[in-house]
Design a protein around this motif. Structure first.
Motif, PDB file in Angstrom:
ATOM      1  N   LEU A   1      27.969  53.690  65.123  1.00 33.13           N
ATOM      2  CA  LEU A   1      28.058  54.812  66.138  1.00 33.13           C
ATOM      3  C   LEU A   1      26.845  55.176  66.570  1.00 33.13           C
ATOM      4  O   LEU A   1      26.022  55.798  65.669  1.00 33.13           O
TER       5      LEU A   1
ATOM      6  N   ALA B   1      38.048  61.084  75.340  1.00 30.95           N
ATOM      7  CA  ALA B   1      38.182  62.089  74.230  1.00 30.95           C
ATOM      8  C   ALA B   1      39.543  62.719  74.543  1.00 30.95           C
ATOM      9  O   ALA B   1      40.232  63.287  73.486  1.00 30.95           O
TER      10      ALA B   1
ATOM     11  N   TRP C   1      33.684  52.112  68.440  1.00 31.28           N
ATOM     12  CA  TRP C   1      33.727  53.597  68.549  1.00 31.28           C
ATOM     13  C   TRP C   1      33.694  54.120  69.864  1.00 31.28           C
ATOM     14  O   TRP C   1      33.052  53.720  70.931  1.00 31.28           O
TER      15      TRP C   1
ATOM     16  N   LYS D   1      24.976  58.588  74.956  1.00 33.22           N
ATOM     17  CA  LYS D   1      26.140  59.227  75.794  1.00 33.22           C
ATOM     18  C   LYS D   1      27.154  58.246  76.618  1.00 33.22           C
ATOM     19  O   LYS D   1      26.722  57.309  76.878  1.00 33.22           O
ATOM     20  N   VAL D   2      28.439  58.579  76.350  1.00 29.18           N
ATOM     21  CA  VAL D   2      29.499  57.673  76.673  1.00 29.18           C
ATOM     22  C   VAL D   2      29.340  57.634  78.331  1.00 29.18           C
ATOM     23  O   VAL D   2      29.547  58.686  78.963  1.00 29.18           O
TER      24      VAL D   2
ATOM     25  N   THR E   1      36.470  61.739  80.430  1.00 24.86           N
ATOM     26  CA  THR E   1      36.181  61.368  79.079  1.00 24.86           C
ATOM     27  C   THR E   1      37.503  60.889  78.538  1.00 24.86           C
ATOM     28  O   THR E   1      38.553  61.095  79.114  1.00 24.86           O
TER      29      THR E   1
ATOM     30  N   ARG F   1      27.375  52.999  77.144  1.00 22.29           N
ATOM     31  CA  ARG F   1      26.300  54.193  76.802  1.00 22.29           C
ATOM     32  C   ARG F   1      25.223  53.987  77.358  1.00 22.29           C
ATOM     33  O   ARG F   1      24.580  53.025  77.514  1.00 22.29           O
TER      34      ARG F   1
ATOM     35  N   LYS G   1      42.627  58.370  66.794  1.00 18.54           N
ATOM     36  CA  LYS G   1      41.803  59.814  66.414  1.00 18.54           C
ATOM     37  C   LYS G   1      41.768  59.782  64.866  1.00 18.54           C
ATOM     38  O   LYS G   1      42.625  59.621  63.986  1.00 18.54           O
TER      39      LYS G   1
ATOM     40  N   ASP H   1      33.896  58.129  70.027  1.00 16.20           N
ATOM     41  CA  ASP H   1      32.950  59.175  69.366  1.00 16.20           C
ATOM     42  C   ASP H   1      33.368  59.221  67.989  1.00 16.20           C
ATOM     43  O   ASP H   1      34.088  58.462  67.498  1.00 16.20           O
ATOM     44  N   LYS H   2      32.705  60.355  67.464  1.00 18.55           N
ATOM     45  CA  LYS H   2      32.767  60.335  65.723  1.00 18.55           C
ATOM     46  C   LYS H   2      34.076  60.412  65.407  1.00 18.55           C
ATOM     47  O   LYS H   2      34.364  59.948  64.322  1.00 18.55           O
ATOM     48  N   ASP H   3      35.098  60.951  66.327  1.00 21.75           N
ATOM     49  CA  ASP H   3      36.332  61.007  65.801  1.00 21.75           C
ATOM     50  C   ASP H   3      37.445  60.266  66.469  1.00 21.75           C
ATOM     51  O   ASP H   3      38.667  60.439  66.372  1.00 21.75           O
ATOM     52  N   THR H   4      36.979  59.205  67.267  1.00 19.95           N
ATOM     53  CA  THR H   4      37.925  58.386  68.225  1.00 19.95           C
ATOM     54  C   THR H   4      37.362  57.044  68.099  1.00 19.95           C
ATOM     55  O   THR H   4      36.416  56.811  68.361  1.00 19.95           O
TER      56      THR H   4
END
Length: 727
Positions: A163, A15, A210, A272-273, A13, A267, A240, A212-215
């Motif tokens: 996202l 992330a 995007w 899902k990434v 990942t 995805r 981030k 994820d929701k924070d990255t």
């Protein structure tokens, strides 16, 4: 192309913070010694109009305003202008226009809408059941007019990237006046407000996605001047939530000589990434694709000339734009690349560019008169928009134990087929069907069952009963047959008297397909005009080979094709030089400039829209450096010699019988740059030719920041054409 490639590999990942950078290696150059490049500052250094290249320089803007003050009274003063503008605006602002929609992860359908009451536009949503009704109920998500007023800004909405899978958090893209440089801000569609303390990317030419929701994955100008020579980003970083731009971590770096670098996130249908790809645009048509992992960036073994189209059933679907004999694949083929065998343990061995347990497999091979126009995917199906002798079809592909099988969606024949938004929740997608005389219809297709439902039909905007559509062929100078469409009055007299507008583009593998234009029909066809579209080389009507035939040293073939169609129209006595006008924009504007300087005797009117024109300096103006793959590099003497033969700017000469041209551009065009149009008009005037020139302050390269501007521009064009071809 799919909402794509939101980028690749689930086993490692992004992330995490342990990402490494791998700068691509440069292959050894075994070719003949390179020519000595001419310093860029030597090209066109004696041009007296270099000051026009300062896009918003005081002197340049004062000149443009003076030109507008001279031109607008001529065209707007014509007694027909007000009526044409009113008719164009009525069509563009019509309340009964059919709104195109996109599937959203929250189950709604979204749309962007502009009309007389919402000049800048509304981003809004409805349900499918409501959309099926004659009067859907819309909920506003974001009012761009209200936002602009509240922030005292000149915002133009450039879309939103949301996202998956819920798609309630979105990156809203806003442009100042329509420029390609944009500001990006995080927006929550549930609260219908920008997120306090959310992601904000300041204005710039940037590519982002995007993770994820924070990255976020972002390629932009991180440090002053850290851009390619084309003016785009080449450094990709992760950003981030809560971090400042200087805290972002680099994951991939291209080179300053590249066109750009972009992130693609792959995805599965549930969001899902499955991995991240860095797309390195080496030239406009050549690229490299790197799998980004915690171990570094590993190059995928794909040819330089290919484009990833979508990701479905664990397969990358790729369009091939060069022969790949080692794999038995040909130019124009659509093939799959199965990433499943590439496990995390195998990634380390990808650095040498060799495939690990993966082999491309043919999905579809078009015939010589076919080409893949577009590709998308639903949850489980692959859908291909096909051009067959410049007429559309839609094919559904199913992946089984024995490979891919296909079937055709039963859509209206002899039309253009547009693949619209596709659902990740099931196998439905929207499809549009259109033609020169047939208003666009919108269909909901189920790719799993083949079921089709016509959900919307656009109202007719002009009387099409007086015209017919025909397809002819002209023979170019090298014997190649060039198809073209003629939309003409049924009772046309073949005596050369029909006022005829010929349109073409001829570049960047862009096909010119039949399409309904209410404004063109109302302002031209309904008034007795004939409309022609030429499918010349350089475009994508017959796949990559049709485009390749007009590249660089072969550029003159594109122009010869255009002249062949023009001469064929005259030989058939559909029209005559007195009644023949031509129009083209951007690369098509370059085509217009070549027509003006090479064959002015064929035309009595030329509309030159947002053109390329100074081809000796084009690589230094706007985003021109990104197009050397199309035209060649003026800094290389042998390539400059080819360009110089057709360069409109240097080939403008005194004492020629040029028609009075109408040149249009936009101050906010930061792609082609208004200097091309400015310098063309200035040199024509200096040589003693009459010229009409209009520079729109807003609008960007499309010159369409709002519908009122679009109506004004179209009315100006058709007044000019009326005066030249109908009077």
């Amino acid at each position: 192309m799919r909402k794509f490639l939101t980028a690749l590999f689930a086993s490692t990942t992004l992330a995490s913070t342990g990402l490494m950078t791998l700068t691509p290696a440069i292959a050894a150059d075994n070719a003949k010694p390179a020519e000595v490049r001419t310093p860029l500052n030597e090209l066109g250094k004696d041009d007296p109009y270099l000051w026009m290249e300062e896009i918003e320089g005081t002197r340049a803007l004062d000149w443009a305003k003076a030109q507008n003050a001279r031109t607008l009274p001529v065209l707007q003063g014509d007694k027909r202008y007000a009526d044409l503008e009113a008719k164009a605006l009525a069509i563009l602002n019509a309340k009964d226009r059919v709104p195109g929609v996109s599937f959203s992860g929250d189950g709604s359908l979204t749309n962007f809408w502009q009309d007389a009451d919402h000049v800048r536009g509304l981003w809004r949503r409805t349900t499918l059941d409501s959309y099926r009704t004659a009067e859907p109920t819309w909920e506003t998500i974001l009012d761009i007019d209200a936002l602009s007023k509240a922030e005292n800004a000149n915002w133009v909405f450039k879309g939103a990237s949301c996202l998956p899978p819920d798609e309630t958090r979105c990156l809203v893209t806003l442009s100042n006046g329509g420029k390609d440089a944009v500001t990006v801000r995080e927006f929550d569609t549930t609260t219908k407000a920008f997120v306090p303390g959310g992601f904000v990317l300041p204005e710039g030419k940037q590519n982002y996605s995007w993770l994820d929701k924070d990255t976020l994955l972002v390629a932009r100008e991180w440090k002053p001047g850290e851009m390619t020579k084309s003016g785009y980003a080449y450094v990709l970083k992760t950003l981030k939530r809560g971090e400042s731009l200087d805290q972002a971590r680099e994951v991939y770096r291209g080179q300053e000589t590249d066109v750009s670098v972009s992130p693609y996130v792959l995805r599965d249908p549930d969001g899902k990434v499955m991995g991240v790809i860095a797309h390195r645009g080496v030239t406009f048509f050549e690229s490299e694709h790197y799998l980004i992992t915690a171990k570094g960036a590993a190059r995928l073994p794909l040819p330089a000339k290919c484009s990833i189209q979508t990701f479905v059933n664990g397969r990358l679907i790729v369009l091939l734009e060069q022969d790949w004999p080692e794999q038995g694949l040909k130019t124009g083929d659509l093939f799959e690349y199965n990433i499943d065998p590439l496990t995390a343990d195998a990634l380390a061995s990808l650095g040498d560019g060799k495939p690990v347990g993966a082999k491309p497999m043919l999905v579809f091979r078009p015939t010589a008169r076919q080409s893949v126009e577009s590709v998308t995917s639903t949850r489980d199906k692959l859908i291909v928009g096909l051009l067959d002798n410049v007429k559309g079809a839609a094919l559904v592909f199913d992946l089984g134990n024995k490979g891919w099988t296909r079937r055709k969606l039963d859509l209206p024949a002899n039309s253009s087929i547009g693949l619209g938004s596709a659902s990740d929740k099931d196998d439905r997608l929207f499809v549009s069907v259109t033609g020169y005389l047939a208003p666009t219809t919108y269909w909901l297709a189920d790719a799993a069952t083949g079921k089709l439902e016509q959900v919307k039909a656009s109202p007719a905007r002009f009387d099409a009963s007086t015209h017919v559509v025909e397809q002819f062929e002209a023979v170019s100078t090298d014997g190649t047959k060039i198809p073209y469409f003629v939309v003409r009055p049924k009772d046309v007299k073949y005596d050369g008297s029909a006022p005829t507008l010929l349109y073409a583009y001829g570049g960047f593998q862009v096909p010119m397909t039949p399409g309904y234009s209410g404004v063109m029909g109302k302002l031209w066809l309904e008034r007795g005009g004939t409309y022609v579209v030429a499918n010349i080389r350089g475009g994508g009507e017959f796949g990559p080979a049709w485009h390749e035939a007009g590249l660089k040293a072969n550029r003159q073939k594109v122009y010869d094709d255009f002249f062949a169609v023009s001469e064929d129209l005259i030989a058939r006595k559909i029209t005559s030089p007195r009644r023949l006008g031509i129009m083209g924009g951007s690369n098509g504007g370059l085509l217009m400039g070549v027509a003006l300087t090479q064959r002015p005797e064929l035309y009595n009117a030329i509309v030159i829209q947002v053109p390329l024109f100074d081809m000796i300096r084009y690589s230094q103006i706007g985003a021109g450096a990104s197009w050397v793959g199309e035209y060649g590099d003026p800094a290389i003497p042998s390539e400059r010699a080819v360009i110089a033969k057709y360069d409109p700017y240097s080939n403008l000469k005194a004492g020629k019988k040029y028609p009075e041209v109408f040149i249009e551009t936009s101050t906010k065009d930061d792609r082609v740059h208004p200097a091309h149009a400015r310098k063309a008009a200035a040199r024509l005037e200096a040589l003693g030719y009459p010229v009409l020139y209009y520079e729109n302050v807003d609008g960007g390269h499309a010159a369409s920041a709002n519908l009122a501007e679009t109506a004004r521009r179209q009315a100006l064009e058709y007044v000019y054409l009326t005066r030249k071809l109908m009077d």
